[in-house]
Design an enzyme around this catalytic site. Sequence first.
Site, PDB file in Angstrom:
ATOM      1  N   HIS A 189     101.865   7.717  -9.228  1.00 38.47           N
ATOM      2  CA  HIS A 189     101.766   6.603  -9.336  1.00 38.47           C
ATOM      3  C   HIS A 189     100.787   6.252 -10.498  1.00 38.47           C
ATOM      4  O   HIS A 189     100.125   5.105 -10.520  1.00 38.47           O
ATOM      5  CB  HIS A 189     101.221   5.824  -8.044  1.00 38.47           C
ATOM      6  CG  HIS A 189     102.148   5.537  -6.950  1.00 38.47           C
ATOM      7  ND1 HIS A 189     102.476   6.459  -6.387  1.00 38.47           N
ATOM      8  CD2 HIS A 189     102.880   4.276  -6.644  1.00 38.47           C
ATOM      9  CE1 HIS A 189     103.405   5.979  -5.319  1.00 38.47           C
ATOM     10  NE2 HIS A 189     103.743   4.637  -5.485  1.00 38.47           N
TER      11      HIS A 189
ATOM     12  N   CYS B 270      99.437  -3.317  -0.965  1.00 28.74           N
ATOM     13  CA  CYS B 270     100.072  -4.027  -2.334  1.00 28.74           C
ATOM     14  C   CYS B 270     100.322  -5.487  -2.480  1.00 28.74           C
ATOM     15  O   CYS B 270     100.283  -6.277  -3.312  1.00 28.74           O
ATOM     16  CB  CYS B 270     101.420  -3.229  -2.581  1.00 28.74           C
ATOM     17  SG  CYS B 270     102.477  -3.019  -1.368  1.00 28.74           S
TER      18      CYS B 270
ATOM     19  N   GLU C 232     111.855   1.535   2.391  1.00 30.39           N
ATOM     20  CA  GLU C 232     111.445   0.285   2.004  1.00 30.39           C
ATOM     21  C   GLU C 232     112.683  -0.069   0.921  1.00 30.39           C
ATOM     22  O   GLU C 232     112.414  -0.577  -0.141  1.00 30.39           O
ATOM     23  CB  GLU C 232     110.169   0.110   1.393  1.00 30.39           C
ATOM     24  CG  GLU C 232     109.008   0.569   2.052  1.00 30.39           C
ATOM     25  CD  GLU C 232     107.907   0.473   1.450  1.00 30.39           C
ATOM     26  OE1 GLU C 232     107.341   0.460   0.325  1.00 30.39           O
ATOM     27  OE2 GLU C 232     106.673   0.404   2.478  1.00 30.39           O
TER      28      GLU C 232
END
Lengths: 656, 656
Positions: B147, B423, B327
Amino acid sequence: MITKKKNQLKDIQITSEFWNQYRELIVKEVLPYQWEVMNDSADISITHEPGGNEEHQEHSHAIQNLEIAAGLKEGAHNGYTFQDTDVYKWLEAAAYSLTYHPDKELRKITDRLIDLIAQAQEDDGYLVSFFQIEAPDRKFARLKQSHELYTMGHYIEAAVAYFEVTGNQKALSIAVKMADCMLKHFGPGADQIPGYDGHPEIELALARLYELTEESNYLDLAHFFIDQRGQDDFFDRQIAADGLDRDVIDGMRNFPLSYYQAAEPVRQQETAEGHAVRVVYLCAGMAQVARLTGDKSLLETCRRFWNNIVHQKMYITGGIGSTNIGESFTGNYDLPNDTMYGETCASVGMVFFAREMLKLETKGEYADVLEKQLFNGIISGISLDGTHFFYVNPLQADPDISAHNPSRNHVLTHRAEWFGCACCPSNVARLIASVDQYIYAVKEDVILSHQFISNQATFENGVTIQQESNFPWEGTINYKVENTSDESCILGIRIPQWSQKNARLSINGEMQDYQLNDGFIYLEAVPGTTSIELLLDMSIKKYQSNTNVVYNFGKVAIQRGPLVYCLEEADQEKSVWKYSLASDEPLDYRFESELLGGLGVIYAAAKTPEEEKEPSLYHEYIPKKWKDAKIKLIPYYAWANREEGNMAVWLDQEKN
Amino acid sequence: MITKKKNQLKDIQITSEFWNQYRELIVKEVLPYQWEVMNDSADISITHEPGGNEEHQEHSHAIQNLEIAAGLKEGAHNGYTFQDTDVYKWLEAAAYSLTYHPDKELRKITDRLIDLIAQAQEDDGYLVSFFQIEAPDRKFARLKQSHELYTMGHYIEAAVAYFEVTGNQKALSIAVKMADCMLKHFGPGADQIPGYDGHPEIELALARLYELTEESNYLDLAHFFIDQRGQDDFFDRQIAADGLDRDVIDGMRNFPLSYYQAAEPVRQQETAEGHAVRVVYLCAGMAQVARLTGDKSLLETCRRFWNNIVHQKMYITGGIGSTNIGESFTGNYDLPNDTMYGETCASVGMVFFAREMLKLETKGEYADVLEKQLFNGIISGISLDGTHFFYVNPLQADPDISAHNPSRNHVLTHRAEWFGCACCPSNVARLIASVDQYIYAVKEDVILSHQFISNQATFENGVTIQQESNFPWEGTINYKVENTSDESCILGIRIPQWSQKNARLSINGEMQDYQLNDGFIYLEAVPGTTSIELLLDMSIKKYQSNTNVVYNFGKVAIQRGPLVYCLEEADQEKSVWKYSLASDEPLDYRFESELLGGLGVIYAAAKTPEEEKEPSLYHEYIPKKWKDAKIKLIPYYAWANREEGNMAVWLDQEKN
């Protein structure tokens, strides 16, 4: 000291066409196929648990593991720590098959297998090939995950069966040595392990061995395992000592203690929690120990577990385990049809539990559930060709959804050739091969006939019973009871819950009134011959769920006799959910001898929306134009024996 | 070289009461609360992903991580590799808030934060506190999981916003240094990394930075990242070099490449697959790059992703991501309401994507979806008190089921104070604080007014627009367009899909016929003042799903204007699934100013079964005795602001 009841079952032959088809399948297809698979000589593809931690081996290795442990081969162990149990459950199935289909070739194989197992066993009685090969210094050191007592328990079960059928003493000696090994290592003594296995099984196995040998130490040890469960932090202490990161099955260390039924002592547990197979194996063992010891609080615990499972946590097909995560029970009334588990082994275990409860208490519900499992949740686990198996038995499935949605991809829409964790195939085999043991329960002075599986049975007291029917397709059950003694005998016949509003009984040609006593009617079989005809209610019934089940609200399931029906895409023009059952139209039953080996199907009037262009995913509601349609339902057990497609048990009903 | 369009938006003030409530909440509650949380000074409980691999830290540590990286503190990094992004998204939200609520104290905090970030940044521009603190030798070495570009991308976005609002050059310089760091390290050159980030985000961030700075290298690098994605085994090569077992986020290594949109080049991908947030962030970046470069095949790719998401994979609330596992998106029409994900961030990303598509093509559908997200899927992510958040936005939920079923325990029935992976809270904050940027789209010669959020806007060409309404509660939209130039200007007004059958328009008091052009009507705003009144269809509508959606077959959802409604247990006597909407009774809308801060509710006639004793889990069907009941629906966004209970969007309709 056990004394044989004088009316004990002496001999039984199954004559049911329905069950004999399955039992012949066991002999001709299932046993040879599974033997080949376990010997790694079948050309098959193994289905692995999606997202599971198992190594994706391409063969079973189950026999080879034993050969390595026996010193006949060299190499590494392959598969799970409990890989040996595939062999033992197969052996148990083979043993039962020899009772109705003696076969010298099979007997040679099984005798040689006993020899192999004897060679693999260590001098002190220990036999778990994984630990012998891979971790000999870690025996009994990590029981939360190791499955060691579970594994040996399955051998003990097989040995009891094999000895009873063949008289093979060596088979029994191995089991006795195993049990003696456990007696030495486990118990409250200073040098003993004060614990139990993460996967219950040994409890019922030791109780079985006790019933055969009458060696009370075995029963006491089973009792100890039950009492010790959940008392303290035994698992954690063991793992701390063995080394936190040295898992023998990845991922299992962090499962909660409730997964193992070890969060608290079983007598304090209010509900059935955790891994469904473990729960029902434990329950079967507890019920057996309660009966053999007269432990009343244990019986009360069994009743509590039974009630929670049957009245809050069981699918209409008998399936149990509402989630694949931990293969576990969830909350009361939480019975999702598409993300569920319903493991075949859990239905098998539930049959054990039901039989044991029936031995404890004469209550029709135990036999009702046993029947529900036999005719639905268990035989759905095996294909009609005998070589494909379901681990998961869903009530709603769709191949596209299973392929693309990981919350549902444990739900197969075709039976698998074998599994990485292959507990179910041999479990369903041993159950079918021993179905003759699930027909009668013998009480002090009563013979209970609780299943409608045609048979001829002889009892120790000189009574023979011939039960004839074309069940489950037809509901006329004929009994011919020959009582050669000079005393009357009481025969209890179960009236299934689904027939209690409408069952007719005649004795020696005369219609009889009868009283139901907790699901049973009781008749006196006087010396001589008594003919009994029972007419069960074979009308097609719609069932609904308790309104607390969100997933089924407003839906119905179709049942006829003991068989739950389902709608399979193969028989319809469209996907199954696009039909709504017409509310008031009659349902039409037909036996179709050409379909799927011959079975009874149900035709129903339905409504389905006219095909319309549907440009968008969501659009303003306009009352659908429904057109009449005909749908065809098949018994649930028979689904997924044709091309893959979607399937549903719970159906919408026609709407305004 | 970008030249400002002469009719570019110059200034906009939101006057919508509905949105100003939220925007004030951002200023008064959300920003202070989140700042406290990130500074570990709030007394809160952090909700962790069930079964997730995250360490269960009790604080955010987000600011502290930066302080450690800056050398101001000592200690270990805590949280995810992308923990810094919580700070950056908060900073971006704070920046937007300063446009409508200048606040010297906040400005001091944010300026000091910029100073801290500058101190934490390395000389070469690199800034990811996790790698600086914990693994300085592994920078850019494991992009599948790290990330890093995602993290710096979020800073770049924040910096662009902060610079645009405050003119803080230092903030921009940090971003430029980061981008230059990437330019140095990434690209096709011999010494460069030929790869991209596992989590798309940098593409849209670099495009934003390009739009501000006009430095074409940034746009080219964004283009490179998009083109490079899925071309080869970049991720695997990096991981092999970095060390297979040295994961920086546990469990992610084995996710399939489709999870990362890297299974094949994006231009070859037919459907939206994998992690939903990644997909839509990538799509937003692709659309932006397609617009800025004129890359037609990239535009075609965006259209393909859009169509697949919107027409096959989106919930009626705008939610996307049908499974919590990864997800992720699942298959077409697979839209389970109870095991779904519908991450708040995915709705935020979908708004970005929609806005970018609208800049590319004047198509009402883009704005329809943008509206659907704003009024449903996004604001459902934040409580009415501004301090509780949803990560998952289900369409059906029950507290008991979530508590006991691990396939559903990612579905909360109360908003959390904070998350281990946090997030969503700052993402929803920055979206609400910048909602003024989602109202107009300016084309060459047309001003498109595509959202009904009251505002006063001034354009570069001398046009001012005043839009007034009480939307979403009322559908009368009044525009006052002042054109101070001497040229006519074209104003495009969207007629939402839900009002297209019935919308009325009058200009300067006279009713007008109009033509719809792909969702828009076009009017000429001549020099001087033009008054426009639009009457949208605020009737209550029932929606149905495409019949391919098994989960919604036969059910309806209620919508009024842009708001999807739901049934929440708090307003009913029983669990929500026990009601069937009466088929033909009118639905009754009322604004209730005392309820939940004031909102429009819908009363509906329903049927519910009379309470009966239900002794068993399954029982023979008898047509239920239904009684009349009244149910009350509230807007979906407002659920879970009272006592916990069950909730459903899709409702049964009355049955025979």
